[in-house]
Design an enzyme around this catalytic site. Structure first.
Site, PDB file in Angstrom:
ATOM      1  CG  HIS A  34      -3.355  -7.171 -31.512  1.00 36.45           C
ATOM      2  ND1 HIS A  34      -2.507  -8.243 -31.389  1.00 36.45           N
ATOM      3  CD2 HIS A  34      -4.410  -7.434 -30.695  1.00 36.45           C
ATOM      4  CE1 HIS A  34      -3.013  -9.113 -30.536  1.00 36.45           C
ATOM      5  NE2 HIS A  34      -4.171  -8.642 -30.103  1.00 36.45           N
ATOM      6  CG  ASP A  44      -0.024  -7.038 -29.062  1.00 36.34           C
ATOM      7  OD1 ASP A  44       0.383  -6.692 -30.188  1.00 36.34           O
ATOM      8  OD2 ASP A  44      -0.314  -8.224 -28.788  1.00 36.34           O
TER       9      ASP A  44
END
Length: 142
Positions: free
Chosen positions: A56, A97
């Site tokens: 990410h 995430d």
């Protein structure tokens, strides 16, 4: 390069059975995601606990979650006045995430940065770090 590849239509990602079948058929034991925006079905996640990783473009938990990807992340980092950003490599789980963090690498956010400037710096971190982390994880399994 004679690397086998498979295309799965979006409908296959709803429950994941067809995808998991192909993964098992080819004895896949570790999954690396990059630029992957779809949610991985629970069926696949549960078949690969701590064997599926993602990257990410921010320092999670900041600027993560559904809809936070690419330039959206860099725009949000700059708009928030952050002085640093970076990358997060993490295990995947049922939530966007939110998996256990494996590693984070930081870089500065400069006052004159545009989202493109920051993206360039982040990409350099990704290209340098992700292969090294993958290799280390695979070596630790062997």
């Amino acid at each position: 390069l004679e690397v086998p590849c498979f295309y799965f239509p979006k409908s296959d990602w709803e429950n994941g059975e067809a995808i998991l079948s192909v993964l098992r058929e080819h004895d896949i034991d570790f999954v690396v995601l990059a630029g992957f925006l779809a949610r991985v079905p629970d069926l696949i996640l549960h078949a690969y606990p701590n064997k599926m990783i993602n990257i990410h473009p921010s320092l999670l938990p900041k600027f993560g979650g559904k809809g936070m990807y690419g330039d959206r992340v860099h725009e949000a980092v700059i708009a928030a006045g952050e002085e640093e950003s970076g990358i997060t490599i993490h295990y995947t789980n049922e939530h966007y995430d939110e998996g256990t963090i494996i590693c984070q690498v930081k870089c500065p956010v400069l006052p004159e940065d545009t989202p493109d400037d920051l993206a360039h710096r982040i990409h350099a971190l990704e290209y340098d770090t992700y292969p090294k982390v993958i290799e280390k994880l695979l070596e630790s399994e062997g």
